[in-house]
Design a protein around this motif. Sequence first.
Motif, PDB file in Angstrom:
ATOM      1  N   LYS A 196       0.858  -1.262   0.076  1.00  0.00           N
ATOM      2  CA  LYS A 196      -0.029  -0.064  -0.090  1.00  0.00           C
ATOM      3  C   LYS A 196       0.941   1.317   0.097  1.00  0.00           C
ATOM      4  O   LYS A 196       1.957   1.368   0.340  1.00  0.00           O
ATOM      5  CB  LYS A 196      -0.908  -0.129   1.254  1.00  0.00           C
ATOM      6  CG  LYS A 196      -1.825  -1.281   1.388  1.00  0.00           C
ATOM      7  CD  LYS A 196      -2.703  -1.108   2.794  1.00  0.00           C
ATOM      8  CE  LYS A 196      -3.537  -2.415   3.023  1.00  0.00           C
ATOM      9  NZ  LYS A 196      -3.972  -2.121   4.455  1.00  0.00           N
ATOM     10  N   ALA A 226      -3.289   0.323  -3.650  1.00  0.00           N
ATOM     11  CA  ALA A 226      -2.839  -0.951  -3.030  1.00  0.00           C
ATOM     12  C   ALA A 226      -2.546  -1.882  -4.169  1.00  0.00           C
ATOM     13  O   ALA A 226      -3.511  -1.806  -4.976  1.00  0.00           O
ATOM     14  CB  ALA A 226      -3.683  -1.434  -1.929  1.00  0.00           C
ATOM     15  N   SER A 265      -7.962   1.053  -4.985  1.00  0.00           N
ATOM     16  CA  SER A 265      -7.492   2.083  -3.929  1.00  0.00           C
ATOM     17  C   SER A 265      -7.162   1.271  -2.560  1.00  0.00           C
ATOM     18  O   SER A 265      -7.577   0.440  -2.221  1.00  0.00           O
ATOM     19  CB  SER A 265      -8.972   2.679  -3.668  1.00  0.00           C
ATOM     20  OG  SER A 265      -9.865   2.157  -3.168  1.00  0.00           O
ATOM     21  N   ARG A 266      -6.684   2.100  -2.003  1.00  0.00           N
ATOM     22  CA  ARG A 266      -5.926   1.688  -0.450  1.00  0.00           C
ATOM     23  C   ARG A 266      -7.210   1.459   0.344  1.00  0.00           C
ATOM     24  O   ARG A 266      -7.356   0.702   1.201  1.00  0.00           O
ATOM     25  CB  ARG A 266      -4.930   2.597   0.002  1.00  0.00           C
ATOM     26  CG  ARG A 266      -4.511   2.453   1.422  1.00  0.00           C
ATOM     27  CD  ARG A 266      -3.740   3.417   2.327  1.00  0.00           C
ATOM     28  NE  ARG A 266      -3.361   2.929   3.556  1.00  0.00           N
ATOM     29  CZ  ARG A 266      -2.410   2.846   3.706  1.00  0.00           C
ATOM     30  NH1 ARG A 266      -1.282   2.880   2.883  1.00  0.00           N
ATOM     31  NH2 ARG A 266      -1.822   2.397   4.979  1.00  0.00           N
ATOM     32  N   GLU A 267      -8.162   2.687   0.318  1.00  0.00           N
ATOM     33  CA  GLU A 267      -9.310   2.463   0.972  1.00  0.00           C
ATOM     34  C   GLU A 267     -10.038   1.175   0.802  1.00  0.00           C
ATOM     35  O   GLU A 267     -10.602   0.650   1.686  1.00  0.00           O
ATOM     36  CB  GLU A 267     -10.323   3.732   0.385  1.00  0.00           C
ATOM     37  CG  GLU A 267     -11.694   3.645   1.311  1.00  0.00           C
ATOM     38  CD  GLU A 267     -12.383   5.048   0.757  1.00  0.00           C
ATOM     39  OE1 GLU A 267     -13.587   5.297   1.616  1.00  0.00           O
ATOM     40  OE2 GLU A 267     -12.294   5.457  -0.234  1.00  0.00           O
ATOM     41  N   SER A 268     -10.289   0.742  -0.555  1.00  0.00           N
ATOM     42  CA  SER A 268     -10.987  -0.495  -0.731  1.00  0.00           C
ATOM     43  C   SER A 268     -10.032  -1.736   0.148  1.00  0.00           C
ATOM     44  O   SER A 268     -10.606  -2.577   0.664  1.00  0.00           O
ATOM     45  CB  SER A 268     -10.904  -0.995  -2.291  1.00  0.00           C
ATOM     46  OG  SER A 268     -11.862   0.066  -2.836  1.00  0.00           O
ATOM     47  N   ALA A 269      -8.818  -1.768  -0.131  1.00  0.00           N
ATOM     48  CA  ALA A 269      -8.029  -2.864   0.449  1.00  0.00           C
ATOM     49  C   ALA A 269      -8.273  -2.791   1.864  1.00  0.00           C
ATOM     50  O   ALA A 269      -8.348  -3.910   2.568  1.00  0.00           O
ATOM     51  CB  ALA A 269      -6.466  -2.644   0.208  1.00  0.00           C
ATOM     52  N   ASP A 270      -8.229  -1.636   2.515  1.00  0.00           N
ATOM     53  CA  ASP A 270      -8.477  -1.495   4.048  1.00  0.00           C
ATOM     54  C   ASP A 270      -9.675  -1.914   4.554  1.00  0.00           C
ATOM     55  O   ASP A 270     -10.099  -2.610   5.397  1.00  0.00           O
ATOM     56  CB  ASP A 270      -8.138   0.054   4.349  1.00  0.00           C
ATOM     57  CG  ASP A 270      -6.524   0.515   4.289  1.00  0.00           C
ATOM     58  OD1 ASP A 270      -6.047  -0.371   4.329  1.00  0.00           O
ATOM     59  OD2 ASP A 270      -6.455   1.577   4.472  1.00  0.00           O
ATOM     60  N   GLU A 271     -10.924  -1.549   3.764  1.00  0.00           N
ATOM     61  CA  GLU A 271     -12.067  -1.832   4.043  1.00  0.00           C
ATOM     62  C   GLU A 271     -12.466  -3.441   3.946  1.00  0.00           C
ATOM     63  O   GLU A 271     -13.146  -4.070   4.597  1.00  0.00           O
ATOM     64  CB  GLU A 271     -13.077  -1.296   3.122  1.00  0.00           C
ATOM     65  CG  GLU A 271     -13.402   0.459   3.288  1.00  0.00           C
ATOM     66  CD  GLU A 271     -14.304   1.051   2.467  1.00  0.00           C
ATOM     67  OE1 GLU A 271     -14.840   0.190   1.523  1.00  0.00           O
ATOM     68  OE2 GLU A 271     -14.508   2.211   2.584  1.00  0.00           O
ATOM     69  N   GLY A 288     -10.083  -5.635   4.368  1.00  0.00           N
ATOM     70  CA  GLY A 288      -9.147  -6.077   5.281  1.00  0.00           C
ATOM     71  C   GLY A 288      -8.192  -7.024   4.959  1.00  0.00           C
ATOM     72  O   GLY A 288      -7.739  -8.064   5.292  1.00  0.00           O
ATOM     73  N   GLU A 301      -5.043  -8.787   3.697  1.00  0.00           N
ATOM     74  CA  GLU A 301      -3.477  -8.867   4.232  1.00  0.00           C
ATOM     75  C   GLU A 301      -3.016 -10.197   3.759  1.00  0.00           C
ATOM     76  O   GLU A 301      -3.942 -11.328   3.643  1.00  0.00           O
ATOM     77  CB  GLU A 301      -3.364  -8.762   5.648  1.00  0.00           C
ATOM     78  CG  GLU A 301      -4.263  -9.601   6.362  1.00  0.00           C
ATOM     79  CD  GLU A 301      -4.170  -9.161   8.038  1.00  0.00           C
ATOM     80  OE1 GLU A 301      -4.470  -9.920   8.630  1.00  0.00           O
ATOM     81  OE2 GLU A 301      -3.940  -7.998   8.480  1.00  0.00           O
TER      82      GLU A 301
END
Length: 132
Positions: free
Chosen positions: A80, A85, A101-107, A109, A111
């Motif tokens: 990221k 991401a 988007s980083r936001e999508s990867a974070d939402e 979760g 990893e």
Amino acid sequence: MPNLRISEAAALLGVSDDTVRRWVEQGRLAEVRLDSGRKGVDGRELAGLARRLAEAPEPGATVAASARNRMRGIVVRVVKDGVMAQVEMQAGPFRVVSLMSRESADELGLEAGCVAVASIKSTHVVVEIPGA
């Protein structure tokens, strides 16, 4: 502090003037008095309401999808930066890399070690014939 007329606020949100007035009456937006003496709304507060209105509802369980190429696999790497991401998955013998988007990867979760499904739908697919 930026203040907007009721009609300006309504146009920005794509609703009627009456809807904005109703939201003011219900307390969803605070009323301000403009220099002209007319009623208006605070621009920052309107921006917050616009953001809340734009939040997508939870989609629920998927019962059908148009993508035919779905591969279940394991996330092996996530890189990221500030905005984007890169998610790398291993789906059987296939390596799948997705940019999102980083936001999508974070939402989601995402990893290393997460089980995920890659759905591939594209109007541009390169087909190659390997040499002998």
